[in-house]
Enzyme design. Sequence first.
Site, PDB file in Angstrom:
ATOM      1  N   HIS A  64       0.818  -1.213   0.000  1.00 54.02           N
ATOM      2  CA  HIS A  64       0.000   0.000   0.000  1.00 54.02           C
ATOM      3  C   HIS A  64       0.851   1.262   0.000  1.00 54.02           C
ATOM      4  O   HIS A  64       0.392   2.332  -0.388  1.00 54.02           O
ATOM      5  CB  HIS A  64      -0.904   0.046   1.238  1.00 54.02           C
ATOM      6  CG  HIS A  64      -1.820  -1.128   1.370  1.00 54.02           C
ATOM      7  ND1 HIS A  64      -2.750  -1.443   0.408  1.00 54.02           N
ATOM      8  CD2 HIS A  64      -1.951  -2.063   2.339  1.00 54.02           C
ATOM      9  CE1 HIS A  64      -3.418  -2.522   0.787  1.00 54.02           C
ATOM     10  NE2 HIS A  64      -2.945  -2.931   1.946  1.00 54.02           N
ATOM     11  N   HIS A  90       5.615   6.848   6.288  1.00 52.04           N
ATOM     12  CA  HIS A  90       5.275   6.330   4.966  1.00 52.04           C
ATOM     13  C   HIS A  90       4.818   7.484   4.080  1.00 52.04           C
ATOM     14  O   HIS A  90       4.706   8.623   4.554  1.00 52.04           O
ATOM     15  CB  HIS A  90       4.185   5.248   5.076  1.00 52.04           C
ATOM     16  CG  HIS A  90       2.913   5.795   5.624  1.00 52.04           C
ATOM     17  ND1 HIS A  90       2.584   5.742   6.955  1.00 52.04           N
ATOM     18  CD2 HIS A  90       1.886   6.455   5.029  1.00 52.04           C
ATOM     19  CE1 HIS A  90       1.421   6.329   7.153  1.00 52.04           C
ATOM     20  NE2 HIS A  90       0.971   6.778   5.989  1.00 52.04           N
ATOM     21  N   HIS A  92       2.400   8.942   0.522  1.00 53.96           N
ATOM     22  CA  HIS A  92       1.271   8.831  -0.408  1.00 53.96           C
ATOM     23  C   HIS A  92       1.650   9.648  -1.631  1.00 53.96           C
ATOM     24  O   HIS A  92       2.214  10.739  -1.499  1.00 53.96           O
ATOM     25  CB  HIS A  92      -0.005   9.383   0.229  1.00 53.96           C
ATOM     26  CG  HIS A  92      -0.392   8.684   1.495  1.00 53.96           C
ATOM     27  ND1 HIS A  92      -1.266   7.614   1.516  1.00 53.96           N
ATOM     28  CD2 HIS A  92      -0.004   8.876   2.786  1.00 53.96           C
ATOM     29  CE1 HIS A  92      -1.406   7.190   2.768  1.00 53.96           C
ATOM     30  NE2 HIS A  92      -0.646   7.932   3.557  1.00 53.96           N
ATOM     31  N   GLU A 102      -2.632  13.394   0.162  1.00 53.69           N
ATOM     32  CA  GLU A 102      -3.950  13.032   0.701  1.00 53.69           C
ATOM     33  C   GLU A 102      -4.704  14.281   1.124  1.00 53.69           C
ATOM     34  O   GLU A 102      -5.829  14.520   0.690  1.00 53.69           O
ATOM     35  CB  GLU A 102      -3.776  12.067   1.888  1.00 53.69           C
ATOM     36  CG  GLU A 102      -3.187  10.747   1.462  1.00 53.69           C
ATOM     37  CD  GLU A 102      -3.735   9.589   2.253  1.00 53.69           C
ATOM     38  OE1 GLU A 102      -3.454   9.511   3.460  1.00 53.69           O
ATOM     39  OE2 GLU A 102      -4.467   8.755   1.653  1.00 53.69           O
ATOM     40  N   HIS A 115       3.821  10.958   6.039  1.00 49.70           N
ATOM     41  CA  HIS A 115       3.148  10.804   7.326  1.00 49.70           C
ATOM     42  C   HIS A 115       4.088  10.127   8.312  1.00 49.70           C
ATOM     43  O   HIS A 115       4.557   9.018   8.037  1.00 49.70           O
ATOM     44  CB  HIS A 115       1.894   9.935   7.174  1.00 49.70           C
ATOM     45  CG  HIS A 115       0.794  10.607   6.409  1.00 49.70           C
ATOM     46  ND1 HIS A 115      -0.198   9.910   5.760  1.00 49.70           N
ATOM     47  CD2 HIS A 115       0.538  11.936   6.217  1.00 49.70           C
ATOM     48  CE1 HIS A 115      -1.032  10.790   5.194  1.00 49.70           C
ATOM     49  NE2 HIS A 115      -0.600  12.021   5.450  1.00 49.70           N
ATOM     50  N   THR A 196      -6.176   7.060   7.214  1.00 48.70           N
ATOM     51  CA  THR A 196      -6.649   7.309   5.849  1.00 48.70           C
ATOM     52  C   THR A 196      -6.761   6.026   5.035  1.00 48.70           C
ATOM     53  O   THR A 196      -7.011   6.070   3.834  1.00 48.70           O
ATOM     54  CB  THR A 196      -5.717   8.288   5.113  1.00 48.70           C
ATOM     55  OG1 THR A 196      -4.435   7.679   4.944  1.00 48.70           O
ATOM     56  CG2 THR A 196      -5.574   9.600   5.870  1.00 48.70           C
ATOM     57  N   THR A 197      -6.546   4.891   5.690  1.00 44.83           N
ATOM     58  CA  THR A 197      -6.697   3.580   5.044  1.00 44.83           C
ATOM     59  C   THR A 197      -7.603   2.726   5.924  1.00 44.83           C
ATOM     60  O   THR A 197      -7.757   3.017   7.118  1.00 44.83           O
ATOM     61  CB  THR A 197      -5.346   2.853   4.941  1.00 44.83           C
ATOM     62  OG1 THR A 197      -4.914   2.527   6.270  1.00 44.83           O
ATOM     63  CG2 THR A 197      -4.296   3.690   4.244  1.00 44.83           C
TER      64      THR A 197
HETATM   65  C1  SG4 Z   1      -0.289   3.117   5.476  1.00 47.24           C
HETATM   66  O1  SG4 Z   1      -0.990   2.135   4.736  1.00 47.24           O
HETATM   67  C2  SG4 Z   1       0.615   2.432   6.508  1.00 47.24           C
HETATM   68  O2  SG4 Z   1       1.378   1.436   5.875  1.00 47.24           O
HETATM   69  C3  SG4 Z   1      -0.204   1.822   7.634  1.00 47.24           C
HETATM   70  O3  SG4 Z   1       0.677   1.311   8.632  1.00 47.24           O
HETATM   71  C4  SG4 Z   1      -1.064   2.916   8.257  1.00 47.24           C
HETATM   72  O4  SG4 Z   1      -1.848   2.358   9.310  1.00 47.24           O
HETATM   73  C5  SG4 Z   1      -1.978   3.497   7.207  1.00 47.24           C
HETATM   74  O5  SG4 Z   1      -1.202   4.019   6.143  1.00 47.24           O
HETATM   75  C6  SG4 Z   1      -2.823   4.630   7.754  1.00 47.24           C
HETATM   76  O6  SG4 Z   1      -1.983   5.638   8.286  1.00 47.24           O
HETATM   77  O7  SG4 Z   1      -1.170   7.887   8.557  1.00 47.24           O
HETATM   78  N1  SG4 Z   1      -2.211   7.321   6.351  1.00 47.24           N
HETATM   79  S1  SG4 Z   1      -2.252   7.137   7.923  1.00 47.24           S
HETATM   80  O8  SG4 Z   1      -3.578   7.492   8.405  1.00 47.24           O
HETATM   81  O9  SG4 Z   1      -0.514   3.212  10.932  1.00 47.24           O
HETATM   82  C7  SG4 Z   1      -1.447   2.522  10.598  1.00 47.24           C
HETATM   83  C8  SG4 Z   1       0.720  -0.043   8.802  1.00 47.24           C
HETATM   84  O10 SG4 Z   1      -0.004  -0.782   8.193  1.00 47.24           O
HETATM   85  C9  SG4 Z   1      -2.272   1.826  11.596  1.00 47.24           C
HETATM   86  C10 SG4 Z   1       1.718  -0.508   9.745  1.00 47.24           C
HETATM   87 ZN    ZN Z   2      -0.566   7.971   5.507  1.00 45.56          ZN
END
Ligand code: SG4
Ligand code: ZN
Length: 255
Positions: A64, A90, A92, A102, A115, A196-197
């Site tokens: 992702h 990570h 986007h 985002e 983020h 956001t996921t």
């Molecule tokens: C990304 O998919 C990360 O890989 C996820 O982390 C993360 O979920 C998700 O985004 C949502 O994070 O800052 N965009 S966000 O709202 O951190 C979490 C993992 O899957 C729980 C470890």
């Molecule tokens: Zn994110």
Amino acid sequence: HSDHWGYQDQTSWLNTFTACNGKSQSPIDIVTRDVTYDPRLPAIKLDGYDLSDGPELTLQNNGHTLQLQLPNTMRIVKGFDEIYYAAQLHFHWGNTEVPGSEHTIDNVHFPAEIHVVHYNSRYGSIKEAASKPDGLAVLGAFIGIGLHENDNYEKILSVIKDVSSEESDTKIPSFNVRLLLPNSLERFYRYTGSLTTPPCFQSVNWTVFNDTITVSRKQLAALEETLKAGHNESLSKNFRAPQPLNGRRVLASFP
Ligand code: SG4
Ligand code: ZN
């Protein structure tokens, strides 16, 4: 892979993950004329972000996003009621035609967004914190295109080929993670929202910095074009559409 959601069909998230239907979802469009200046918003103070000379860090393509695992010695020590430990950062992004941040500012997307995800130190792990209303604090910053290569981003982007396939990871030398964020952390927007996921838990105290970061066009292209998700599809346009505010207030730390 283990969780069957993708960015192509975001409306199907609503069927499988009930929290995605909530009233405090992220990301949002930040309407600058509607934000509330709050001079009492405390400044953000980070600690332990300089990981230079520390152990190697794990960089992964999780299908992702491109994600860097972070040690919980990295912390937000001021700016919230409690201390928040870092867990991972990570990105986007979009593709060469579509800018992929985002959050948007007055309906405008930036090319990409970083983020840095932190969890409340009152909880034992990010997993435990992720579903709690005060569980997470995410620091977000916009990434634009500049004339020069960004040496700090290059620490990640130079090895991106090693994680081109889904569920692959590699090690990179540790470095000063603070340098991935804007120079000034003083000007930011603040609101309460969600992951956001999927599973879209409404557990995130969001900070979106006003100042932006720049990388070179070539560096952005590496992010947009190198990674693969399931079925060997290009991992790009991994951003969720802006969600309704539903009466939430967006605060600004600056007039
Ligand atoms: C990304 O998919 C990360 O890989 C996820 O982390 C993360 O979920 C998700 O985004 C949502 O994070 O800052 N965009 S966000 O709202 O951190 C979490 C993992 O899957 C729980 C470890
Ligand atoms: Zn994110």
